[in-house]
Scaffold this motif. Structure first.
Motif, PDB file in Angstrom:
ATOM      1  N   ARG A   1      44.269  43.886  30.445  1.00 29.20           N
ATOM      2  CA  ARG A   1      42.878  44.033  30.862  1.00 29.20           C
ATOM      3  C   ARG A   1      41.965  43.098  30.077  1.00 29.20           C
ATOM      4  O   ARG A   1      41.019  42.517  30.637  1.00 29.20           O
ATOM      5  CB  ARG A   1      42.445  45.488  30.694  1.00 29.20           C
ATOM      6  N   GLN A   2      42.220  42.945  28.794  1.00 27.87           N
ATOM      7  CA  GLN A   2      41.406  42.035  27.987  1.00 27.87           C
ATOM      8  C   GLN A   2      41.582  40.595  28.444  1.00 27.87           C
ATOM      9  O   GLN A   2      40.617  39.833  28.538  1.00 27.87           O
ATOM     10  CB  GLN A   2      41.779  42.181  26.510  1.00 27.87           C
ATOM     11  N   ARG A   3      42.814  40.229  28.749  1.00 29.09           N
ATOM     12  CA  ARG A   3      43.068  38.865  29.214  1.00 29.09           C
ATOM     13  C   ARG A   3      42.394  38.634  30.569  1.00 29.09           C
ATOM     14  O   ARG A   3      41.795  37.578  30.804  1.00 29.09           O
ATOM     15  CB  ARG A   3      44.578  38.628  29.330  1.00 29.09           C
ATOM     16  N   LEU A   4      42.463  39.629  31.448  1.00 32.01           N
ATOM     17  CA  LEU A   4      41.813  39.510  32.748  1.00 32.01           C
ATOM     18  C   LEU A   4      40.308  39.361  32.584  1.00 32.01           C
ATOM     19  O   LEU A   4      39.667  38.582  33.310  1.00 32.01           O
ATOM     20  CB  LEU A   4      42.134  40.735  33.611  1.00 32.01           C
ATOM     21  N   SER A   5      39.734  40.082  31.644  1.00 31.93           N
ATOM     22  CA  SER A   5      38.291  39.986  31.399  1.00 31.93           C
ATOM     23  C   SER A   5      37.899  38.577  30.969  1.00 31.93           C
ATOM     24  O   SER A   5      36.872  38.044  31.412  1.00 31.93           O
ATOM     25  CB  SER A   5      37.885  41.008  30.331  1.00 31.93           C
ATOM     26  N   ARG A   6      38.720  37.944  30.121  1.00 34.93           N
ATOM     27  CA  ARG A   6      38.423  36.567  29.689  1.00 34.93           C
ATOM     28  C   ARG A   6      38.530  35.595  30.862  1.00 34.93           C
ATOM     29  O   ARG A   6      37.687  34.702  31.017  1.00 34.93           O
ATOM     30  CB  ARG A   6      39.384  36.156  28.564  1.00 34.93           C
ATOM     31  N   VAL A   7      39.548  35.774  31.695  1.00 33.27           N
ATOM     32  CA  VAL A   7      39.701  34.909  32.869  1.00 33.27           C
ATOM     33  C   VAL A   7      38.534  35.100  33.826  1.00 33.27           C
ATOM     34  O   VAL A   7      38.004  34.134  34.392  1.00 33.27           O
ATOM     35  CB  VAL A   7      41.047  35.205  33.581  1.00 33.27           C
ATOM     36  N   GLN A   8      38.095  36.350  33.991  1.00 38.06           N
ATOM     37  CA  GLN A   8      36.976  36.630  34.884  1.00 38.06           C
ATOM     38  C   GLN A   8      35.707  35.935  34.406  1.00 38.06           C
ATOM     39  O   GLN A   8      34.963  35.360  35.206  1.00 38.06           O
ATOM     40  CB  GLN A   8      36.759  38.137  34.973  1.00 38.06           C
ATOM     41  N   ALA A   9      35.457  35.977  33.101  1.00 36.91           N
ATOM     42  CA  ALA A   9      34.258  35.334  32.557  1.00 36.91           C
ATOM     43  C   ALA A   9      34.298  33.823  32.797  1.00 36.91           C
ATOM     44  O   ALA A   9      33.293  33.210  33.185  1.00 36.91           O
ATOM     45  CB  ALA A   9      34.137  35.638  31.072  1.00 36.91           C
ATOM     46  N   THR A  10      35.459  33.211  32.570  1.00 35.35           N
ATOM     47  CA  THR A  10      35.590  31.773  32.789  1.00 35.35           C
ATOM     48  C   THR A  10      35.449  31.432  34.263  1.00 35.35           C
ATOM     49  O   THR A  10      34.783  30.456  34.629  1.00 35.35           O
ATOM     50  CB  THR A  10      36.951  31.279  32.265  1.00 35.35           C
ATOM     51  N   ALA A  11      36.071  32.241  35.130  1.00 30.86           N
ATOM     52  CA  ALA A  11      35.985  31.996  36.569  1.00 30.86           C
ATOM     53  C   ALA A  11      34.555  32.153  37.075  1.00 30.86           C
ATOM     54  O   ALA A  11      34.118  31.410  37.955  1.00 30.86           O
ATOM     55  CB  ALA A  11      36.918  32.954  37.310  1.00 30.86           C
ATOM     56  N   ARG A  12      33.823  33.119  36.512  1.00 31.27           N
ATOM     57  CA  ARG A  12      32.439  33.310  36.934  1.00 31.27           C
ATOM     58  C   ARG A  12      31.600  32.074  36.606  1.00 31.27           C
ATOM     59  O   ARG A  12      30.772  31.635  37.408  1.00 31.27           O
ATOM     60  CB  ARG A  12      31.848  34.545  36.260  1.00 31.27           C
ATOM     61  N   GLN A  13      31.819  31.503  35.426  1.00 29.98           N
ATOM     62  CA  GLN A  13      31.114  30.270  35.073  1.00 29.98           C
ATOM     63  C   GLN A  13      31.490  29.142  36.026  1.00 29.98           C
ATOM     64  O   GLN A  13      30.644  28.353  36.454  1.00 29.98           O
ATOM     65  CB  GLN A  13      31.447  29.870  33.632  1.00 29.98           C
ATOM     66  N   GLY A  14      32.775  29.067  36.378  1.00 27.32           N
ATOM     67  CA  GLY A  14      33.225  28.037  37.309  1.00 27.32           C
ATOM     68  C   GLY A  14      32.633  28.207  38.694  1.00 27.32           C
ATOM     69  O   GLY A  14      32.310  27.227  39.370  1.00 27.32           O
ATOM     70  N   ALA A  15      32.490  29.458  39.130  1.00 22.92           N
ATOM     71  CA  ALA A  15      31.891  29.708  40.439  1.00 22.92           C
ATOM     72  C   ALA A  15      30.433  29.288  40.463  1.00 22.92           C
ATOM     73  O   ALA A  15      29.940  28.758  41.467  1.00 22.92           O
ATOM     74  CB  ALA A  15      32.026  31.188  40.798  1.00 22.92           C
ATOM     75  N   ILE A  16      29.728  29.508  39.354  1.00 21.56           N
ATOM     76  CA  ILE A  16      28.329  29.069  39.272  1.00 21.56           C
ATOM     77  C   ILE A  16      28.244  27.553  39.363  1.00 21.56           C
ATOM     78  O   ILE A  16      27.389  26.992  40.057  1.00 21.56           O
ATOM     79  CB  ILE A  16      27.692  29.580  37.966  1.00 21.56           C
ATOM     80  N   LEU A  17      29.147  26.850  38.669  1.00 25.75           N
ATOM     81  CA  LEU A  17      29.164  25.391  38.719  1.00 25.75           C
ATOM     82  C   LEU A  17      29.463  24.893  40.132  1.00 25.75           C
ATOM     83  O   LEU A  17      28.953  23.859  40.569  1.00 25.75           O
ATOM     84  CB  LEU A  17      30.214  24.835  37.757  1.00 25.75           C
ATOM     85  N   ARG A  18      30.322  25.619  40.840  1.00 15.08           N
ATOM     86  CA  ARG A  18      30.703  25.188  42.186  1.00 15.08           C
ATOM     87  C   ARG A  18      29.634  25.526  43.215  1.00 15.08           C
ATOM     88  O   ARG A  18      29.237  24.687  44.027  1.00 15.08           O
ATOM     89  CB  ARG A  18      32.024  25.837  42.596  1.00 15.08           C
ATOM     90  N   GLU A  19      29.189  26.772  43.205  1.00 14.03           N
ATOM     91  CA  GLU A  19      28.285  27.245  44.243  1.00 14.03           C
ATOM     92  C   GLU A  19      26.826  26.976  43.919  1.00 14.03           C
ATOM     93  O   GLU A  19      26.001  26.803  44.817  1.00 14.03           O
ATOM     94  CB  GLU A  19      28.475  28.747  44.454  1.00 14.03           C
ATOM     95  N   GLY A  20      26.474  26.971  42.595  1.00 11.96           N
ATOM     96  CA  GLY A  20      25.076  26.864  42.230  1.00 11.96           C
ATOM     97  C   GLY A  20      24.332  28.138  42.583  1.00 11.96           C
ATOM     98  O   GLY A  20      24.920  29.198  42.796  1.00 11.96           O
ATOM     99  N   MET A  21      23.031  28.054  42.631  1.00 11.93           N
ATOM    100  CA  MET A  21      22.233  29.213  43.035  1.00 11.93           C
ATOM    101  C   MET A  21      21.116  28.757  43.958  1.00 11.93           C
ATOM    102  O   MET A  21      20.676  27.597  43.922  1.00 11.93           O
ATOM    103  CB  MET A  21      21.662  29.930  41.811  1.00 11.93           C
ATOM    104  N   HIS A  22      20.672  29.688  44.805  1.00 14.13           N
ATOM    105  CA  HIS A  22      19.607  29.411  45.755  1.00 14.13           C
ATOM    106  C   HIS A  22      18.337  30.090  45.261  1.00 14.13           C
ATOM    107  O   HIS A  22      18.285  31.310  45.099  1.00 14.13           O
ATOM    108  CB  HIS A  22      19.983  29.926  47.145  1.00 14.13           C
TER     109      HIS A  22
END
Length: 450
Positions: A200-221
């Motif tokens: 669960r801890q490892r998944l949490s770290r991956v989730q945080a990194t993926a969330r940052q990557g999604a922001i870089l990809r999608e941006g915000m409106h």
């Protein structure tokens, strides 16, 4: 000369439309050496070496000349035989050359079909395949580096590690199902809950990194809303660093939505300037106001502009009442240069507030920083890989199953089932567990020739 090939041979122009110095045709299929010989006038290319040759028509006349590269499968991008014809970059000559490939038995490739074949032939997993188009569409250098990391397997490696750890834990848990009278003691002795906690801890770290990557990809409106003449267009120009919107003292100047993409610390931000919200009899302005509310519904953040000299009026309250409850908003008190205030940010009456001057740009950097903070971007993109919303959804579902497993671990059958469901959710990311219709949706968004 008309050669017969398997219907699976595909061909496409792989370079962007328009004129250029070089144009590339890509062909993929099985046993393509005769194809290469036919289009080169009988020459036999050496695998992975460039052959300078004429590309010939059926009657032997030259259509173009350039380089032919032959990559025998499985050591190619798609895992099949691949031919690349690198000729001149004019649209007419490329169409002639593609028509010759079709004449020799190929068919027109569908969008993303080359990359789809690479996925189906185990040359890359689904997350890597998606990163191909992410690399092409990257809006910033940081996003491009993140897409390349995903393409080279950084994201997939994290997911595979999680899946391997889940499989190991599942083997341990399911082994106890044959001995129900000893299952709890066995799981305690094997520290099953400790292993689950580590996952669960490892998944949490991956989730945080993926969330940052999604922001870089999608941006915000980001949508700018407010009464007429409060400085929405001026703020749009200040954020964009250019005169993209017309600015006058006449209320109702902006009658339609104006969109501009900018970068804030490498994050793409889609800024939408809207018509001033007010009661009006002007038919054109009414249409613009309706489009404003449509833009609001699709936005991630609303910047509510207020004239700093007047504060929040009753009309602003009416606008606020119509904003979707789920929509985060920042109150921007504009025109501080006219009242002698200094730029600042803060929390006023429970609202996040930025005081600035769009005309002089004073305080605009403070607003940019608040926007990034609001969407959770941490500013350090080192090590970030790009991710998509479907990846985040799969990670969230896996996390929910692991949360349930942590609560129900003494109910061994439930524990085992939740671990299995978590593994399936994560495997959707790499495509080891996914539906065919999802593949169709993903690869249909690629460009022709990839």
């Amino acid at each position: 000369m008309n050669l017969s090939y398997a219907p699976s041979t595909i061909a496409a122009i792989a370079t962007a439309p328009g004129r250029g110095g070089v144009g590339v045709i890509r062909v993929s299929g099985r046993d393509l050496l005769p194809f290469a010989q036919a289009i080169s006038g009988g020459k036999t290319p050496k695998p992975r070496y460039a052959l300078y040759t004429d590309f010939v028509a059926a009657d032997g006349s030259a259509l173009d000349n350039g380089l032919l590269l032959f990559f025998p499968g499985p050591n190619s991008f798609t895992g099949e035989d691949v031919i690349e014809l690198q000729g001149h970059g004019g649209p007419v000559v490329l169409r002639m050359l593609l028509a010759r490939c079709i004449e020799l038995g190929a068919r027109h490739a569908e969008p993303g079909e080359f990359t789809r074949r690479a996925f189906l032939n185990d040359k890359m997993d689904l997350a890597q395949a998606e990163s191909v188009v992410d690399l092409i569409d990257a809006a910033s250098e940081t996003a491009a580096r993140g897409a390349l990391k995903s393409l080279k397997g950084a994201f997939s490696g994290e997911i595979h590690q999680l899946v391997d750890e889940l499989i190991t834990l599942r083997m341990l848990v399911e082994a106890t199902l044959d001995f129900p009278e000893e299952d709890i003691d066995f799981l305690k002795a094997a520290d099953a809950t400790g292993k689950l906690s580590a996952i669960r801890q490892r998944l949490s770290r991956v989730q945080a990194t993926a969330r940052q990557g999604a922001i870089l990809r999608e941006g915000m409106h980001v949508v700018l809303v407010g009464e007429p003449n409060v400085g929405k267009s001026s703020l749009m120009n200040a954020l964009a660093g250019d005169e993209v919107a017309i600015v006058t003292d006449i209320a109702g100047t902006t009658r339609d939505t104006v969109r501009e993409e900018i970068l804030i610390d490498e994050v793409p931000v889609h800024v939408i300037d809207t018509a001033g919200l007010r009661d009006t009899d002007d038919v054109v302005e009414k249409i613009g106001i309706e489009r404003t509310w449509q833009a609001v519904e699709r936005a991630d953040v609303a910047l509510v502009l207020v004239d700093g000299r007047e504060g929040i009026t009753g009309s602003v309250g009416t606008i606020l009442a119509r904003l979707p409850e789920r929509l985060p908003r920042i109150f921007v008190f504009n025109k501080i240069d006219l009242v002698g205030e200094t730029p600042r940010v803060g929390d006023e009456d429970g609202h996040e507030v930025v005081h600035l001057s769009a005309a002089t740009h004073a305080g605009v950097d403070l607003l940019k920083a608040r926007l990034l903070a609001l969407i959770g971007f941490q500013g350090d993109a080192e090590g970030v890989f790009l991710a998509r919303e479907r990846h985040l959804d799969a990670i969230r579902r896996a996390g929910a199953h692991l949360d349930t497993a942590a609560v129900e671990w003494q109910q061994v059958e439930i524990f085992a089932e939740e671990l299995r469901l978590a593994q399936n959710a994560l495997s959707e990311i790499t495509g080891e567990f996914t539906a065919d219709d999802l593949l169709g949706v993903i690869f249909s968004r690629f460009c022709i020739g990839k």
